[in-house]
Design an enzyme around this catalytic site. Structure first.
Site, PDB file in Angstrom:
ATOM      1  N   PRO A 284       0.974  -1.395  -0.307  1.00  0.00           N
ATOM      2  CA  PRO A 284      -0.153  -0.335  -0.141  1.00  0.00           C
ATOM      3  C   PRO A 284       1.338   1.946   0.167  1.00  0.00           C
ATOM      4  O   PRO A 284       1.503   1.509   0.735  1.00  0.00           O
ATOM      5  CB  PRO A 284      -0.340  -0.362   1.313  1.00  0.00           C
ATOM      6  CG  PRO A 284      -0.406  -1.585   1.562  1.00  0.00           C
ATOM      7  CD  PRO A 284       0.571  -1.836   0.795  1.00  0.00           C
ATOM      8  N   GLU A 285       0.395   2.302  -0.803  1.00  0.00           N
ATOM      9  CA  GLU A 285       1.331   3.583  -1.209  1.00  0.00           C
ATOM     10  C   GLU A 285       0.929   4.611  -0.318  1.00  0.00           C
ATOM     11  O   GLU A 285      -0.111   4.788   0.643  1.00  0.00           O
ATOM     12  CB  GLU A 285       1.154   4.251  -1.977  1.00  0.00           C
ATOM     13  CG  GLU A 285       1.946   2.642  -3.392  1.00  0.00           C
ATOM     14  CD  GLU A 285       2.432   3.757  -4.301  1.00  0.00           C
ATOM     15  OE1 GLU A 285       2.401   4.836  -4.727  1.00  0.00           O
ATOM     16  OE2 GLU A 285       2.357   2.556  -5.148  1.00  0.00           O
TER      17      GLU A 285
ATOM     18  N   LYS B 167       4.390   5.055   4.807  1.00  0.00           N
ATOM     19  CA  LYS B 167       3.850   3.524   5.105  1.00  0.00           C
ATOM     20  C   LYS B 167       3.648   3.652   6.511  1.00  0.00           C
ATOM     21  O   LYS B 167       3.431   2.153   6.438  1.00  0.00           O
ATOM     22  CB  LYS B 167       4.392   2.822   4.047  1.00  0.00           C
ATOM     23  CG  LYS B 167       4.425   3.707   2.591  1.00  0.00           C
ATOM     24  CD  LYS B 167       5.100   2.245   1.444  1.00  0.00           C
ATOM     25  CE  LYS B 167       5.037   3.140   0.360  1.00  0.00           C
ATOM     26  NZ  LYS B 167       6.531   2.035  -0.423  1.00  0.00           N
TER      27      LYS B 167
ATOM     28  N   ARG C  60      11.432  -2.897  -7.985  1.00  0.00           N
ATOM     29  CA  ARG C  60       9.564  -2.737  -8.604  1.00  0.00           C
ATOM     30  C   ARG C  60      10.369  -2.711  -9.633  1.00  0.00           C
ATOM     31  O   ARG C  60      11.209  -2.005 -10.352  1.00  0.00           O
ATOM     32  CB  ARG C  60       9.326  -1.985  -7.358  1.00  0.00           C
ATOM     33  CG  ARG C  60       8.798  -2.136  -6.109  1.00  0.00           C
ATOM     34  CD  ARG C  60       8.376  -2.865  -5.778  1.00  0.00           C
ATOM     35  NE  ARG C  60       6.897  -3.353  -5.972  1.00  0.00           N
ATOM     36  CZ  ARG C  60       5.771  -2.668  -5.780  1.00  0.00           C
ATOM     37  NH1 ARG C  60       6.375  -1.931  -4.224  1.00  0.00           N
ATOM     38  NH2 ARG C  60       5.087  -2.464  -6.019  1.00  0.00           N
TER      39      ARG C  60
END
Length: 275
Positions: A2-3, A52, A263
Protein backbone atom coordinates in the site's frame (compact mmCIF):
# COMPACT_ATOMS: atom_id res chain seq x y z
CA UNK A 1 2.59 -2.66 -0.93
CA UNK A 2 0.00 0.00 0.00
CA UNK A 3 1.22 3.49 -0.85
CA UNK A 4 0.97 6.51 1.42
CA UNK A 5 -2.56 7.54 0.46
CA UNK A 6 -3.90 4.18 1.70
CA UNK A 7 -2.27 4.59 5.12
CA UNK A 8 -3.43 8.20 5.36
CA UNK A 9 -7.04 7.15 4.71
CA UNK A 10 -6.72 4.27 7.17
CA UNK A 11 -5.40 6.60 9.88
CA UNK A 12 -8.33 8.93 9.20
CA UNK A 13 -10.86 6.09 9.56
CA UNK A 14 -9.24 4.68 12.70
CA UNK A 15 -9.13 8.13 14.29
CA UNK A 16 -12.79 8.75 13.49
CA UNK A 17 -13.82 5.37 14.92
CA UNK A 18 -11.64 5.09 18.02
CA UNK A 19 -10.21 8.46 19.11
CA UNK A 20 -11.49 9.31 22.57
CA UNK A 21 -12.53 5.71 23.30
CA UNK A 22 -10.96 2.97 25.42
CA UNK A 23 -10.95 -0.03 23.10
CA UNK A 24 -10.41 -3.57 24.21
CA UNK A 25 -7.29 -4.74 22.40
CA UNK A 26 -6.55 -8.42 21.90
CA UNK A 27 -4.44 -10.67 19.69
CA UNK A 28 -6.59 -13.59 18.49
CA UNK A 29 -3.60 -14.91 16.55
CA UNK A 30 -1.47 -14.86 19.68
CA UNK A 31 1.56 -13.01 18.27
CA UNK A 32 0.78 -9.64 19.89
CA UNK A 33 -0.61 -10.73 23.27
CA UNK A 34 1.88 -8.83 25.42
CA UNK A 35 1.62 -5.66 23.34
CA UNK A 36 -2.18 -5.78 23.30
CA UNK A 37 -2.23 -6.04 27.09
CA UNK A 38 -0.15 -2.87 27.39
CA UNK A 39 -2.72 -0.71 25.56
CA UNK A 40 -6.05 -2.48 26.12
CA UNK A 41 -8.47 -0.27 28.05
CA UNK A 42 -6.33 2.84 27.60
CA UNK A 43 -7.75 5.87 25.79
CA UNK A 44 -6.76 6.06 22.14
CA UNK A 45 -5.72 9.68 21.67
CA UNK A 46 -4.99 9.77 17.94
CA UNK A 47 -4.30 7.72 14.83
CA UNK A 48 -1.85 9.17 12.31
CA UNK A 49 0.40 8.12 9.46
CA UNK A 50 3.72 9.13 7.99
CA UNK A 51 4.32 7.61 4.61
CA UNK A 52 3.73 3.88 4.92
CA UNK A 53 3.87 3.86 8.73
CA UNK A 54 0.79 3.97 10.97
CA UNK A 55 0.82 5.13 14.59
CA UNK A 56 -1.92 4.62 17.18
CA UNK A 57 -1.26 6.85 20.18
CA UNK A 58 -2.66 5.65 23.51
CA UNK A 59 -2.69 7.41 26.85
CA UNK A 60 0.32 6.65 28.99
CA UNK A 61 2.93 7.40 26.31
CA UNK A 62 2.25 4.19 24.42
CA UNK A 63 2.16 3.94 20.63
CA UNK A 64 1.22 0.97 18.49
CA UNK A 65 3.44 1.19 15.41
CA UNK A 66 2.14 -0.68 12.34
CA UNK A 67 3.69 -1.29 8.93
CA UNK A 68 1.45 -3.32 6.63
CA UNK A 69 4.24 -4.52 4.35
CA UNK A 70 3.19 -6.36 1.21
CA UNK A 71 0.18 -8.33 2.41
CA UNK A 72 -1.05 -6.58 5.56
CA UNK A 73 -4.62 -5.30 5.92
CA UNK A 74 -6.36 -3.24 8.59
CA UNK A 75 -10.15 -3.19 8.39
CA UNK A 76 -12.52 -0.94 10.32
CA UNK A 77 -16.15 -2.07 10.66
CA UNK A 78 -19.15 -0.46 12.29
CA UNK A 79 -21.44 -2.37 14.59
CA UNK A 80 -21.40 -3.81 18.07
CA UNK A 81 -18.93 -6.65 18.58
CA UNK A 82 -20.27 -10.07 19.50
CA UNK A 83 -18.16 -13.06 20.37
CA UNK A 84 -20.16 -15.05 17.83
CA UNK A 85 -19.02 -12.86 14.93
CA UNK A 86 -16.99 -14.86 12.39
CA UNK A 87 -13.22 -14.58 12.56
CA UNK A 88 -11.68 -14.40 9.09
CA UNK A 89 -7.97 -15.00 8.73
CA UNK A 90 -5.21 -14.70 11.34
CA UNK A 91 -5.90 -11.48 13.27
CA UNK A 92 -2.70 -10.03 14.75
CA UNK A 93 -4.52 -7.26 16.64
CA UNK A 94 -8.20 -6.60 17.25
CA UNK A 95 -9.60 -3.35 18.68
CA UNK A 96 -13.19 -3.41 19.91
CA UNK A 97 -15.64 -0.83 21.23
CA UNK A 98 -19.42 -0.88 21.41
CA UNK A 99 -19.54 0.81 18.01
CA UNK A 100 -16.56 -0.45 16.00
CA UNK A 101 -14.27 -3.40 15.38
CA UNK A 102 -10.85 -3.10 13.71
CA UNK A 103 -8.82 -6.13 12.65
CA UNK A 104 -5.14 -6.07 11.66
CA UNK A 105 -3.90 -9.01 9.59
CA UNK A 106 -0.52 -9.90 8.13
CA UNK A 107 1.53 -6.79 8.97
CA UNK A 108 5.29 -6.65 8.66
CA UNK A 109 5.40 -4.77 11.96
CA UNK A 110 3.03 -4.42 14.91
CA UNK A 111 4.77 -3.25 18.08
CA UNK A 112 4.24 -1.05 21.14
CA UNK A 113 6.79 1.76 21.18
CA UNK A 114 7.73 4.73 23.33
CA UNK A 115 7.50 8.35 22.11
CA UNK A 116 11.28 8.37 21.74
CA UNK A 117 11.20 5.27 19.52
CA UNK A 118 8.45 6.78 17.37
CA UNK A 119 10.40 10.02 17.03
CA UNK A 120 13.44 8.06 15.87
CA UNK A 121 11.34 6.44 13.13
CA UNK A 122 9.99 9.81 12.02
CA UNK A 123 13.49 11.27 11.87
CA UNK A 124 14.53 8.57 9.42
CA UNK A 125 11.61 9.25 7.07
CA UNK A 126 11.44 11.89 4.37
CA UNK A 127 8.57 14.37 4.08
CA UNK A 128 5.09 13.01 3.32
CA UNK A 129 3.31 14.97 0.54
CA UNK A 130 -0.02 14.32 2.27
CA UNK A 131 0.93 16.11 5.47
CA UNK A 132 0.51 19.86 5.89
CA UNK A 133 3.74 20.04 7.90
CA UNK A 134 5.87 18.38 5.19
CA UNK A 135 9.07 20.16 4.18
CA UNK A 136 9.93 19.52 0.49
CA UNK A 137 13.37 21.08 0.97
CA UNK A 138 14.29 18.21 3.28
CA UNK A 139 13.70 15.76 0.43
CA UNK A 140 15.53 18.04 -1.99
CA UNK A 141 18.64 18.10 0.19
CA UNK A 142 18.73 14.32 0.36
CA UNK A 143 18.12 14.08 -3.38
CA UNK A 144 20.99 16.45 -4.15
CA UNK A 145 23.48 14.41 -2.13
CA UNK A 146 22.89 11.23 -4.11
CA UNK A 147 24.21 9.84 -7.38
CA UNK A 148 21.46 7.21 -7.48
CA UNK A 149 18.80 7.55 -10.23
CA UNK A 150 15.78 9.65 -9.35
CA UNK A 151 13.46 6.69 -9.98
CA UNK A 152 15.23 4.86 -7.16
CA UNK A 153 15.30 7.87 -4.86
CA UNK A 154 11.56 8.47 -5.17
CA UNK A 155 11.02 4.98 -3.72
CA UNK A 156 13.45 5.61 -0.85
CA UNK A 157 11.30 6.36 2.19
CA UNK A 158 14.19 8.34 3.70
CA UNK A 159 13.83 10.77 0.78
CA UNK A 160 10.04 10.79 0.33
CA UNK A 161 7.60 9.07 2.67
CA UNK A 162 4.62 7.32 1.13
CA UNK A 163 5.54 7.36 -2.55
CA UNK A 164 5.51 3.92 -4.12
CA UNK A 165 5.94 2.34 -7.51
CA UNK A 166 2.78 3.65 -9.15
CA UNK A 167 3.23 7.27 -8.19
CA UNK A 168 6.93 7.34 -9.11
CA UNK A 169 6.29 5.90 -12.60
CA UNK A 170 3.36 8.19 -13.29
CA UNK A 171 4.79 11.44 -11.94
CA UNK A 172 8.08 11.06 -13.83
CA UNK A 173 6.11 10.43 -17.03
CA UNK A 174 3.77 13.36 -16.42
CA UNK A 175 6.75 15.73 -16.35
CA UNK A 176 8.84 14.01 -19.05
CA UNK A 177 11.66 13.38 -16.59
CA UNK A 178 14.21 10.67 -17.30
CA UNK A 179 13.95 8.12 -14.49
CA UNK A 180 17.68 7.46 -14.73
CA UNK A 181 18.86 11.01 -14.01
CA UNK A 182 21.14 11.07 -10.97
CA UNK A 183 19.56 12.79 -7.99
CA UNK A 184 22.38 15.34 -7.77
CA UNK A 185 21.66 16.39 -11.38
CA UNK A 186 17.93 17.00 -10.95
CA UNK A 187 17.17 20.69 -11.34
CA UNK A 188 15.33 22.55 -8.57
CA UNK A 189 12.46 23.43 -10.93
CA UNK A 190 12.05 19.78 -11.92
CA UNK A 191 11.96 18.72 -8.28
CA UNK A 192 9.26 21.27 -7.50
CA UNK A 193 7.17 19.93 -10.40
CA UNK A 194 7.41 16.43 -8.93
CA UNK A 195 6.65 17.54 -5.37
CA UNK A 196 3.75 19.82 -6.31
CA UNK A 197 2.22 17.07 -8.46
CA UNK A 198 2.41 14.57 -5.62
CA UNK A 199 0.76 17.11 -3.31
CA UNK A 200 -1.99 17.44 -5.91
CA UNK A 201 -2.45 13.75 -6.80
CA UNK A 202 -2.09 11.87 -3.53
CA UNK A 203 -5.11 13.48 -1.80
CA UNK A 204 -7.21 12.26 -4.73
CA UNK A 205 -6.08 8.76 -3.83
CA UNK A 206 -7.22 9.34 -0.26
CA UNK A 207 -10.62 10.57 -1.46
CA UNK A 208 -11.25 7.82 -4.02
CA UNK A 209 -9.30 4.87 -2.67
CA UNK A 210 -7.52 4.60 -6.03
CA UNK A 211 -4.42 6.13 -7.57
CA UNK A 212 -5.57 8.59 -10.23
CA UNK A 213 -2.92 10.11 -12.51
CA UNK A 214 -4.49 10.41 -15.98
CA UNK A 215 -5.00 14.17 -16.32
CA UNK A 216 -8.53 14.00 -17.72
CA UNK A 217 -9.61 11.88 -14.78
CA UNK A 218 -7.67 14.03 -12.33
CA UNK A 219 -9.68 17.05 -13.49
CA UNK A 220 -12.95 15.11 -13.28
CA UNK A 221 -12.21 13.91 -9.75
CA UNK A 222 -11.19 17.40 -8.63
CA UNK A 223 -14.40 18.84 -10.08
CA UNK A 224 -16.56 16.17 -8.44
CA UNK A 225 -14.93 16.67 -5.07
CA UNK A 226 -15.39 20.41 -5.45
CA UNK A 227 -19.12 19.80 -5.87
CA UNK A 228 -19.18 17.52 -2.85
CA UNK A 229 -19.85 14.45 -5.01
CA UNK A 230 -18.32 10.98 -5.00
CA UNK A 231 -16.26 10.76 -8.19
CA UNK A 232 -16.73 7.87 -10.60
CA UNK A 233 -13.61 6.45 -12.17
CA UNK A 234 -12.98 4.61 -15.41
CA UNK A 235 -11.02 1.37 -15.41
CA UNK A 236 -7.72 2.91 -16.58
CA UNK A 237 -6.30 5.38 -14.09
CA UNK A 238 -2.62 5.32 -15.15
CA UNK A 239 -0.65 6.42 -18.21
CA UNK A 240 2.41 4.13 -18.07
CA UNK A 241 2.14 1.91 -14.99
CA UNK A 242 1.66 -1.75 -16.03
CA UNK A 243 1.41 -0.72 -19.69
CA UNK A 244 4.72 -2.18 -20.91
CA UNK A 245 4.73 -2.69 -24.67
CA UNK A 246 1.70 -0.45 -25.22
CA UNK A 247 2.00 2.83 -27.14
CA UNK A 248 2.66 5.97 -25.13
CA UNK A 249 -0.50 8.08 -25.23
CA UNK A 250 1.62 11.19 -25.74
CA UNK A 251 4.04 10.17 -28.49
CA UNK A 252 3.12 6.64 -29.57
CA UNK A 253 6.47 5.12 -28.61
CA UNK A 254 6.53 1.79 -26.79
CA UNK A 255 6.28 1.89 -23.00
CA UNK A 256 9.29 0.21 -21.44
CA UNK A 257 9.83 -1.55 -18.14
CA UNK A 258 12.85 -2.36 -15.99
CA UNK A 259 13.39 -3.34 -12.37
CA UNK A 260 14.57 -0.32 -10.38
CA UNK A 261 14.76 -0.41 -6.57
CA UNK A 262 13.23 -3.88 -6.59
CA UNK A 263 10.06 -2.92 -8.44
CA UNK A 264 9.08 -2.71 -12.10
CA UNK A 265 9.51 0.85 -13.33
CA UNK A 266 7.47 1.90 -16.38
CA UNK A 267 8.50 4.78 -18.63
CA UNK A 268 8.58 6.12 -22.20
CA UNK A 269 12.08 6.22 -23.66
CA UNK A 270 11.16 8.92 -26.17
CA UNK A 271 9.13 11.31 -24.00
CA UNK A 272 11.13 11.07 -20.81
CA UNK A 273 14.47 12.62 -21.68
CA UNK A 274 14.31 15.77 -19.58
CA UNK A 275 16.99 15.96 -16.90
Amino acid sequence: MPEGHTLFALARDLHAAFAGTRPTVTSPQGRFVEGAAQVSGHELLAASSRGKHLFLEFAGDRFVHVHLGLIGTFTVDEGAWTAEAPVVGAVRMRMVTEAHVADLRGPTLCAVETPEEVEAVLERLGPDPLRADADPDRAWRRLQRSSRPVAELLMDQAVLAGVGNVYRSEVLWRHRLSPFTEGRLVRPASWRLVWDDLVRLMPLGVATGRIVTVEEQVLEVEAALGRGEVPRLEVRTSSVYKRAGEPCERCGSRIRTQVVAGRNLFWCGRCQRRR
